[in-house]
Design a protein around this motif. Structure first.
Motif, short mmCIF file in Angstrom:
data_model
loop_
_atom_site.label_atom_id
_atom_site.label_comp_id
_atom_site.label_asym_id
_atom_site.label_seq_id
_atom_site.Cartn_x
_atom_site.Cartn_y
_atom_site.Cartn_z
N PRO A 83 0.82 -1.21 0.00
CA PRO A 83 0.00 0.00 0.00
C PRO A 83 0.86 1.27 0.00
CG PRO A 83 0.06 -0.94 2.20
CD PRO A 83 0.84 -1.89 1.32
N TRP A 84 0.41 2.23 -0.76
CA TRP A 84 1.07 3.53 -0.83
C TRP A 84 0.02 4.63 -0.67
CZ3 TRP A 84 6.40 4.33 -2.04
CH2 TRP A 84 7.11 3.16 -2.32
N VAL A 85 0.44 5.75 -0.08
CA VAL A 85 -0.41 6.94 0.00
C VAL A 85 -0.02 7.88 -1.12
CG1 VAL A 85 -1.08 8.94 1.38
CG2 VAL A 85 -0.72 6.73 2.49
N VAL A 86 -0.98 8.20 -1.96
CA VAL A 86 -0.76 9.12 -3.08
C VAL A 86 -1.29 10.50 -2.68
CG1 VAL A 86 -1.22 9.59 -5.51
CG2 VAL A 86 -0.99 7.22 -4.73
N THR A 87 -0.43 11.49 -2.74
CA THR A 87 -0.80 12.87 -2.40
C THR A 87 -0.70 13.74 -3.64
OG1 THR A 87 0.02 12.62 -0.14
CG2 THR A 87 -0.31 14.86 -0.94
N VAL A 88 -1.81 14.36 -3.99
CA VAL A 88 -1.85 15.30 -5.13
C VAL A 88 -2.21 16.67 -4.57
CG1 VAL A 88 -2.94 15.87 -7.32
CG2 VAL A 88 -2.56 13.47 -6.71
N GLN A 89 -1.41 17.67 -4.93
CA GLN A 89 -1.68 19.04 -4.50
C GLN A 89 -1.73 19.98 -5.70
OE1 GLN A 89 1.64 18.92 -1.38
NE2 GLN A 89 0.22 20.42 -0.47
N ALA A 90 -2.61 20.95 -5.61
CA ALA A 90 -2.69 22.02 -6.60
C ALA A 90 -2.67 23.34 -5.86
CB ALA A 90 -3.96 21.89 -7.44
N ALA A 91 -1.90 24.27 -6.36
CA ALA A 91 -1.77 25.59 -5.74
C ALA A 91 -1.97 26.66 -6.80
CB ALA A 91 -0.41 25.75 -5.07
N GLU A 92 -2.64 27.72 -6.41
CA GLU A 92 -2.85 28.83 -7.33
C GLU A 92 -2.76 30.13 -6.55
OE1 GLU A 92 -5.81 29.85 -11.01
OE2 GLU A 92 -6.75 29.19 -9.15
N GLY A 93 -1.99 31.07 -7.06
CA GLY A 93 -1.87 32.37 -6.42
C GLY A 93 -3.20 33.12 -6.41
N THR A 94 -3.40 33.92 -5.40
CA THR A 94 -4.66 34.65 -5.28
C THR A 94 -4.72 35.89 -6.16
OG1 THR A 94 -3.77 35.86 -3.38
CG2 THR A 94 -5.00 33.83 -2.92
N GLN A 95 -3.59 36.29 -6.76
CA GLN A 95 -3.59 37.50 -7.57
C GLN A 95 -4.52 37.41 -8.78
OE1 GLN A 95 0.31 38.86 -8.77
NE2 GLN A 95 -0.49 40.33 -10.23
N PRO A 96 -4.49 36.33 -9.58
CA PRO A 96 -5.45 36.27 -10.70
C PRO A 96 -6.90 36.34 -10.25
CG PRO A 96 -3.71 34.63 -10.97
CD PRO A 96 -3.57 35.19 -9.59
#
Length: 230
Positions: A165-178
């Protein structure tokens, strides 16, 4: 005996109409402007909510697509398929300096946090508030390299070719300026639209009031004419 009171001269039709007109406009215009302001405030709140939801949905779609792109390779290890590069290109198109993605895996052996293996993106993104959380998306605000960012984290469990078993971590980041720029542009458009609406309403109220007082003006002129003829 005192002097008899002199009769008050009749008011001119123009003066009477002006007094009534001023009172009507004083009563009508503030109420109409208050209703328009309240309606505009509600519209701006709904517009901001819709804009934020649209940006969040784009982040969630990209993270879900990356989550589905993790699978087992010929040697049984976990890896990303070819679609991951396409997802990254689409997500970062337009403003790559404001968007970041992260995909990492870590063995899930029940012995506490393990060293992650980076599969895609930046390794130094702010971690989710609940590192052990799985299933539901985790939304949070943070700071990345001195800039405010909106963050999303998805975690799931996946087994490799050896059933480990493996833990898969997906992250998305977006700056607040747009987001802030989009909200400011929408706010300016809404203010211009509301200003046009206010001008139109004031003109219509003034025209309606003038048209409605025409019979009263004629009556005042007739009364004055009769008094002067006596």
């Amino acid at each position: 005996m005192g002097m008899p009171a002199r009769p008050e001269p009749p008011r001119s039709p123009q003066g009477a109409r002006f007094g009534i007109r001023a009172r009507l406009l004083t009563l009508l215009i503030p109420g109409i402007l208050a209703l328009l302001a309240f309606d505009s405030w509600n519209d701006l709140g709904a517009l901001r909510t819709q804009a934020q939801a649209g940006y969040d949905q784009a982040m969630l779609d990209a993270a879900r697509a990356l989550q589905r792109s993790v699978g087992t390779g010929p040697d049984g290890s976990l890896r990303l398929d070819a679609s991951a590069a396409q997802v990254r290109t689409l997500f970062e198109s337009g403003s790559p300096q404001h968007k970041r993605l992260h995909v990492a895996i870590a063995p899930h052996d029940g012995q506490g946090p393990a060293q992650q293996q980076l599969l895609l993106g930046d390794a130094d993104l702010p971690p989710p508030p609940d590192p052990a959380g799985a299933g539901e998306p985790q939304w949070y605000d943070s700071t990345y390299r001195g800039k405010e960012v909106r963050m999303l984290a998805l975690q799931s469990e996946l087994r490799d070719g050896q059933a480990r078993p493996w833990v898969v971590t997906v992250q998305a980041a977006e700056g607040t300026q747009p987001r802030a720029e989009a909200e400011s542009a929408a706010l300016r458009q809404a203010l211009v639209r509301d200003a046009r609406m206010v001008v139109l309403v004031v003109v219509l109220v003034a025209l309606g009031e003038a048209w409605s007082l025409r019979p009263l003006g004629r009556l005042c002129r007739e009364v004055v004419a009769r008094r002067e003829g006596q």
